[in-house]
Design a protein around this motif. Structure first.
Motif, mmCIF file in Angstrom:
data_model
loop_
_atom_site.group_PDB
_atom_site.id
_atom_site.type_symbol
_atom_site.label_atom_id
_atom_site.label_comp_id
_atom_site.label_asym_id
_atom_site.label_seq_id
_atom_site.Cartn_x
_atom_site.Cartn_y
_atom_site.Cartn_z
ATOM 1 N N THR A 1 -1.806 -7.048 -1.722
ATOM 2 C CA THR A 1 -1.072 -6.211 -2.670
ATOM 3 C C THR A 1 -0.126 -7.075 -3.489
ATOM 4 N N GLY B 1 0.826 -1.205 0.000
ATOM 5 C CA GLY B 1 0.000 0.000 0.000
ATOM 6 C C GLY B 1 0.860 1.255 0.000
ATOM 7 N N ALA C 1 -3.397 -3.212 -5.628
ATOM 8 C CA ALA C 1 -3.951 -3.493 -4.303
ATOM 9 C C ALA C 1 -5.416 -3.880 -4.412
#
Lengths: 105, 379
Positions: free
Chosen positions: B371, B86, B234
Motif C-alpha cells: 500500500t 488497506g 493498494a
C-alpha cells in the motif's frame, strides 16, 4: 527421486504451491507431475547450520528447498525430493502435504 | 472531501510484556491515546477498524463492544504489514461516502516468544505445508535470499544496508518509544551474529508487543494541525509469486498515487517505508520513485539517507523501534502523521509531504500486499 508439483491440464503451466485456478489461463483442472531436478539460484545458511535454497525448474518455477547431503553451490543442478532423508549426494528437499494430491479432477 | 488524521496513539512497545497482558488491552491503550490527542472520547467514534494476528477468539466487534464504541462502520483487516494502508483506503472512502464521521484505525499484537512461534509456523497454508517443515521459522531465510538477489542486481554490499540500519538507529535515539536506541556502529552491524546469510541480527526486526492507532475525520476546517490524506493505493498479488520479489506491488501504485496526490516523489520530505529488512527499504523507495531509476542505489543510500537529506523512517522504523506484529504496518503511518502534525518530539523535522508504504503477507517466497499513502501537513 523427484518432487511433485501441480500442472494445469489446460495450458501445462507448472505451479507450486497448489493453486485453485491457474494464474496463466484461469482453468481449474490440475494434475500432479514429478519434477526431477532444479538449478540452485540462491542459498542461505541459518544460524543452526541448515542450508535453504531457491531452486528453479526448467520453465522458471521456483521452489524453496533445504539442501541435504553434500554441499551444493548456486548454479548447480540438484535432484529434487519430497523425502527429508533422501540418499547420498546433494539433494533439494521440498516438503509437501498430502492435500497437494486431493484436488485432482 | 478531504480526510485527515487528527490524532495518533501508541501502546508502548516492549520486548517483555507483563504476564497476563492481552492483545485487546494493548490495542485499547493505543486507541485511548489517539483519541486523547484528537481531543475526542469513545462516544465520538462511529467507525472502527482493526488488524491483529493475536486477537483470537475476539474480532473487531468484540473490541468495539469492550471499548464502548457505537458504530455505523466496522472492519477487520488481515493483511499484516499492509493492513494499515488497506484500512486507511477503506476508511477514507467510508468518510467520503458518509458511512462514518470519526474513524479510529488500530493495529497491535501481543508478540511474545510463543505467539511469534505460532504465528510464523501457521502463517498460511503454504507456510504450514511447504516452509515450516523445511524447517523454516519465520521469513528471515526468504528475505536473505531476496537480499542476495538484490545485491547482485543493484550492486549493493552489506555496508550499504548497514548505512540504512545505522541511519534508522540514529533517528531511534530521539524516539523514547523505540526498543533499540543506542548508536549502532558499522563494525557492530557487520559483525553481528548471522541470522540467515547474508542477514545479520541488525537486518531483522525485533518482535515486540505493542499497538498503534490513528483518528480520521473529514477535514475539520479549523486550525488544528492535521495530516491530510492525499492518496491511498493498494496492490495485492501483483505478480502471482512468479517474480524475484525485488519489485513490490508499490510499482503499480506509484504512478496513479502520485497523480492523485498532485505531487511527485521528489517533493516528499519524509519517507516512512515498511522496513522488515533493509533490502525492502531499498526496493520500496525504488518502486515509489523516491530512489530514482537513474540514481545508483548505493550512492543514494550514502548521499541522501545516511546524511538525513531525505529523512527515512524517523521513528527508527521497525528495525530499531520494533515490530509489534500487525502494528508494523501502522507504525510508519503514525510516525508520518506525527511529523506532519508537529508532535514528533526531539526528532521533529520540518516537512510538508510524506509518503508511507505498507508491505507484507509472504505467501510463499515474498510479500504479496503493498500500500502507498501520501500525506500533507495542514492547519
Amino acid at each position: 527421486m523427484s518432487a511433485v508439483v501441480q500442472e494445469c491440464r489446460n495450458c501445462r503451466s507448472l505451479l507450486f504451491p497448489a493453486r485453485l485456478f491457474c494464474p496463466v489461463c484461469g482453468e481449474d483442472s490440475f494434475s500432479t507431475v514429478a519434477a526431477e531436478t532444479g538449478t540452485i539460484e540462491q542459498t542461505t545458511t541459518l544460524s543452526d547450520g541448515i542450508v535453504l535454497a531457491t531452486v528453479a525448474l526448467d520453465g522458471g518455477l521456483r521452489l524453496i528447498a533445504r539442501l541435504t547431503g553434500s554441499e551444493a553451490e548456486p548454479g548447480q543442478s540438484v535432484p529434487l525430493t519430497n523425502d527429508p532423508v533422501a540418499g547420498s549426494g546433494a539433494n533439494a528437499y521440498i516438503p509437501i502435504h498430502t492435500t497437494l494430491n486431493e484436488d485432482q479432477s | 472531501m478531504t480526510v485527515s488524521i487528527i490524532g495518533t496513539g501508541q501502546s508502548p512497545y516492549t520486548r517483555h510484556p507483563h504476564p497476563g497482558t492481552e492483545t485487546s488491552q494493548v490495542i485499547a491503550r493505543a486507541v485511548r491515546n489517539a483519541l486523547r490527542e484528537a481531543g475526542l472520547s469513545p462516544g465520538d467514534v462511529d467507525g472502527f477498524a482493526v488488524s491483529s494476528f493475536t486477537l483470537n477468539p475476539d474480532h473487531a466487534i468484540d473490541l468495539a463492544w469492550r471499548m464502548g464504541l457505537r458504530l455505523t462502520w466496522l472492519m477487520q483487516d488481515t493483511n499484516g504489514g499492509a493492513s494499515a494502508g488497506g484500512m486507511l483506503q477503506h476508511a477514507v472512502r467510508a468518510i467520503e461516502a458518509g458511512d462514518a464521521k470519526v474513524i479510529v484505525l488500530a493495529a497491535g499484537d501481543l508478540m511474545d516468544g510463543p505467539a511469534f512461534s505460532q504465528l510464523v509456523a501457521s502463517y498460511n497454508r503454504a507456510t504450514q505445508d511447504h516452509l515450516a517443515p523445511l524447517p523454516m521459522k519465520g521469513p528471515n531465510a526468504l528475505f536473505a535470499m531476496l537480499t542476495t538477489r538484490q545485491m547482485e542486481v543493484l550492486g549493493l554490499t552489506r555496508e550499504d544496508y548497514g548505512h540504512i540500519a545505522i541511519a534508522q538507529r540514529e533517528w531511534a535515539a530521539d524516539n523514547p518509544g523505540a526498543v533499540y536506541r543506542k548508536a549502532l556502529t558499522m563494525d557492530e552491524y557487520l559483525n553481528a551474529p548471522a541470522v540467515a546469510t547474508p542477514l545479520g541480527r541488525y537486518d531483522c526486526v525485533p518482535p515486540v508487543t505493542g499497538a498503534d492507532a490513528i483518528v480520521l475525520v473529514a477535514d475539520p476546517g479549523n486550525s488544528r494541525p492535521r495530516a491530510k490524506v492525499l492518496t491511498v493505493r493498494a496492490s495485492y498479488n501483483a505478480d502471482q509469486q512468479a517474480g524475484d520479489g525485488l519489485e513490490t506491488g508499490l510499482r503499480a501504485c506509484a504512478q496513479p498515487g502520485w497523480e492523485e496526490a498532485g505531487i511527485g516523489p521528489k517533493d516528499v520530505g519524509l519517507a516512512c517505508v515498511y522496513d522488515d529488512y533493509p533490502s525492502m527499504v531499498v526496493a520500496q523507495l525504488a518502486d515509489l520513485g523516491v530512489l530514482p531509476a537513474d540514481d545508483h542505489p548505493a550512492d543514494f543510500i550514502k548521499r541522501r539517507i545516511a546524511t538525513r537529506e531525505l529523512p527515512v523512517n524517523t521513528s527508527g522504523g521497525q528495525l530499531s523501534a520494533g515490530q509489534a506484529g500487525a502494528a508494523g504496518g501502522m507504525h510508519g503511518l503514525v510516525e508520518a502523521a506525527r511529523q506532519l502534525m508537529g508532535t514528533a518530539g526531539a526528532r521533529q523535522i520540518s516537512v510538508r509531504h510524506a509518503v508511507v508504504s505498507g508491505y507484507g503477507m509472504v505467501l510463499y517466497r515474498y510479500g504479496a500486499c503493498a500500500t502507498m499513502s501520501v500525506l500533507e501537513a495542514a492547519k
